[in-house]
Design an enzyme around this catalytic site. Structure first.
Site, PDB file in Angstrom:
ATOM      1  N   GLU A   1     -12.844   1.003 -12.106  1.00  0.00           N
ATOM      2  CA  GLU A   1     -14.066   0.709 -11.350  1.00  0.00           C
ATOM      3  C   GLU A   1     -15.279   0.911 -12.254  1.00  0.00           C
ATOM      4  O   GLU A   1     -15.420   1.962 -12.871  1.00  0.00           O
ATOM      5  CB  GLU A   1     -14.156   1.663 -10.143  1.00  0.00           C
ATOM      6  CG  GLU A   1     -15.313   1.364  -9.217  1.00  0.00           C
ATOM      7  CD  GLU A   1     -15.445   2.370  -8.074  1.00  0.00           C
ATOM      8  OE1 GLU A   1     -15.269   3.581  -8.309  1.00  0.00           O
ATOM      9  OE2 GLU A   1     -15.735   1.935  -6.948  1.00  0.00           O
TER      10      GLU A   1
ATOM     11  N   CYS B   1     -19.034   0.329  -3.128  1.00  0.00           N
ATOM     12  CA  CYS B   1     -17.570   0.444  -3.231  1.00  0.00           C
ATOM     13  C   CYS B   1     -16.851  -0.867  -2.959  1.00  0.00           C
ATOM     14  O   CYS B   1     -15.822  -1.149  -3.556  1.00  0.00           O
ATOM     15  CB  CYS B   1     -17.070   1.513  -2.280  1.00  0.00           C
ATOM     16  SG  CYS B   1     -17.554   1.212  -0.567  1.00  0.00           S
TER      17      CYS B   1
ATOM     18  N   LYS C   1     -22.550  17.963   3.405  1.00  0.00           N
ATOM     19  CA  LYS C   1     -23.148  18.078   2.071  1.00  0.00           C
ATOM     20  C   LYS C   1     -23.425  16.682   1.519  1.00  0.00           C
ATOM     21  O   LYS C   1     -22.505  15.898   1.298  1.00  0.00           O
ATOM     22  CB  LYS C   1     -22.193  18.809   1.108  1.00  0.00           C
ATOM     23  CG  LYS C   1     -22.877  19.124  -0.216  1.00  0.00           C
ATOM     24  CD  LYS C   1     -21.916  19.495  -1.325  1.00  0.00           C
ATOM     25  CE  LYS C   1     -21.411  18.322  -2.096  1.00  0.00           C
ATOM     26  NZ  LYS C   1     -22.435  17.554  -2.816  1.00  0.00           N
TER      27      LYS C   1
ATOM     28  N   GLU D   1     -12.718   7.992   1.759  1.00  0.00           N
ATOM     29  CA  GLU D   1     -13.236   6.648   1.456  1.00  0.00           C
ATOM     30  C   GLU D   1     -13.549   6.630  -0.032  1.00  0.00           C
ATOM     31  O   GLU D   1     -14.555   7.199  -0.469  1.00  0.00           O
ATOM     32  CB  GLU D   1     -14.516   6.384   2.268  1.00  0.00           C
ATOM     33  CG  GLU D   1     -14.295   6.329   3.766  1.00  0.00           C
ATOM     34  CD  GLU D   1     -13.607   5.050   4.211  1.00  0.00           C
ATOM     35  OE1 GLU D   1     -13.698   4.030   3.498  1.00  0.00           O
ATOM     36  OE2 GLU D   1     -12.956   5.074   5.264  1.00  0.00           O
TER      37      GLU D   1
END
Ligand code: NAD
Length: 499
Positions: free
Chosen positions: A402, A302, A192, A266
């Site tokens: 973040e 990231c 997906k 991840e």
């Protein structure tokens, strides 16, 4: 839609809105959702929301292909021979794939075509992993005690049906780093993509659909959180490989226990770039770090070091060069070679970044420049001027959360020990970079920082070396043997040599 984007989109023959299940394209009769282009906030495609029903169908097909199909037990050489033409086709279509990736997430075409996030890079990653097909070996063990005469050996069996859930920022690479090792190991997959980026992945699946891959080995569903949750929690899935936020990663951990799913996660990061007075060039360190936050995907990567830890003696010099770097930034049409940066992926993400910037100001940090929304860019789109925060206390939200956007926080330090302590003062541990010409210092600091990966004078992930996070940045590693390890189970066989 922006006229240029519209005409480029119209020329591409991809057919959105279908699912690929059990070797067949399915025109979905259920719910649909619109993909919004971040360059102009207009609809660029309408896709199927597979939901529980679509996921049930796809998992059943993957289950059948794994339990009853030839793929898991196919001779390694045959598996490789089926994958190789797919990889060649991706190399042939790399320009088209790059175009679709740019239409998906606004990555400037110059990067989508030529950087480590390109169509070529996608094929390179698949090619690396296809090379493992005939190198997945077990071990034999010497006789351990005189009480038995058993010979022990191990096999590496494929882990089973894999649910692969992708983030939006580098869809081509992300597809390859998950599908490549899964197929090389003999697994079957339900994939997906992110609801924000379906075009490039749909084209990749079309390439797989035209290949000799047996039906049900690769299945493709589209949709948002509901579809992702259905896949992550499905009892027919043996392993979930996920790239995305730590918040969703934690939800996946909580639903995966029921059948002891294997997990590769991840997740996000708040990596530190540490600049020592021994750096070869403060200008180059500042330009690199501010550039990672302001160009390419505008900090929506990231591994971007979003905390600049800079020795106090060179702090002002660093700030000066960072402010010079942002003068090179150009927003606008992603197919214009002059455009340097991608828009922010969604209005929701713009609001999240702006909210975090406001919190920094409220908590007493100072914006050296940037941070405002730019609403005067032709074509519209989601643009935030790249920002540098000074007077940052390590306890502030801006130093801990973040951004996944164009914001760098600069924090001075006085000693190597303080730099290490500041770098480790994070709930994340994904990547990082150390700028120094003192190699002993570089190694000392690299060994002292709790992170899954770190660079000395530069960092980028590659297909044949492991990458992944510690702490809240995830579980497991992707790349090279670490990926194969993660998609296989060790089976120990004992043979009684006495017959
Ligand atoms: P996200 O977590 O919002 O979404 C990722 C995927 O999860 C999407 O496909 C989404 O549809 C799906 N999803 C949403 N809710 C779900 C649920 N409850 N169960 C299962 N699936 C669900 O992340 P994003 O905005 O797409 O990506 C940005 C994040 O990804 C950032 O935190 C970034 O650091 C991280 N990221 C990590 C890496 C890495 O390699 N470590 C690489 C790229 C991005």
């Amino acid at each position: 839609m922006n006229a240029n984007l519209n005409s480029i989109r119209a020329k591409l023959e991809i057919r959105p809105g279908r699912l690929f299940i059990g070797g067949q394209w399915l025109d979905w009769d259920g719910a649909r959702f619109d993909q919004i282009n971040p360059n102009d906030n207009q609809i660029i495609g309408t896709f199927a929301e597979a939901g529980q029903r679509g996921v049930d169908l796809a998992v059943a097909a993957a289950r059948h292909a794994f339990d009853d199909g030839p793929w898991p037990t196919l001779p390694a050489q045959d598996r490789k021979r089926i994958l190789q033409p797919i990889i060649e086709r991706i190399y042939e279509l790399e320009a088209e794939l790059a175009t679709l990736q740019t239409l998906d997430n606004g990555m400037p075409y110059s990067f989508s075509r030529h950087s480590r996030a390109s169509g070529k890079s996608c094929a390179d990653i698949l090619d690396h992993h296809a090379g493992w097909c005939d190198k997945i070996t077990g071990e034999t063990f010497p006789r351990h005690s005189s009480s038995s005469n058993l010979q022990y050996l191990t096999y590496r069996d494929p882990v089973g049906v894999v649910g692969a859930i992708l983030a939006w920022n580098v869809p081509l690479n992300m597809f390859a780093i998950k599908v490549g090792p899964a197929l090389a190991s003999g697994c079957t997959v339900v994939l997906k993509p992110s609801e924000y980026t379906n075009l490039a992945v749909t084209r990749l699946v079309e390439i797989f659909a035209e290949s000799d891959l047996p039906p049900g080995v690769v299945n493709f569903v589209t949709g948002g959180a509901e579809t992702g949750a259905a896949l992550a929690g499905h009892p027919g899935v043996d392993k979930v490989t996920f790239t995305g936020s730590a918040a969703v990663g934690e939800r996946i951990v909580s639903v995966s226990g029921a059948n002891m799913k294997r997990l590769s996660l991840e997740l996000g990061g708040k990596s530190a770039g540490i600049v020592f007075p021994e750096a070869r060039s403060v200008a180059s360190a500042a330009t690199t770090m501010m550039g990672l936050c302001s160009t390419f995907l505008s900090g929506q990567v990231c591994t971007t070091p979003s905390r600049a830890l800079v020795h106090r003696s060179i702090f002002d010099e660093f700030v000066h060069h960072a402010s010079e770097q942002v003068k090179q930034v150009r927003f606008g049409d992603p197919f214009d070679p002059a455009t340097t940066s991608a828009p922010i992926i969604s209005r929701a993400q713009v609001e999240r970044i702006r909210n975090l910037i406001d919190s920094g100001i409220e908590q007493g940090a100072r914006l050296a420049f940037g941070g405002e929304e730019c609403d005067d860019i032709p074509g519209g789109g989601n643009w935030i001027a790249p920002a540098l925060f000074l007077d940052v206390d390590p306890g502030m939200r801006i130093a801990r959360e973040e951004f996944f956007g164009p914001v760098l926080c600069a924090i001075p330090f006085d000693s190597e020990e303080e730099a290490i302590r500041l770098a480790n003062d994070s709930e994340y541990g994904l990547a990082g970079c150390i700028f120094t010409t003192d190699i002993a210092q570089g190694m000392r600091v690299a060994r002292s920082i709790r992170t899954g990966a770190i660079g000395i004078n530069g960092y980028a992930s590659v297909a044949n070396a492991p990458m992944g996070g510690v702490k809240r940045s995830g579980l497991g590693r992707e790349g090279g043997w670490a990926s194969i390890d993660a998609f296989t189970e060790i089976k120990t066989v004992a043979i009684n040599l006495d017959g």
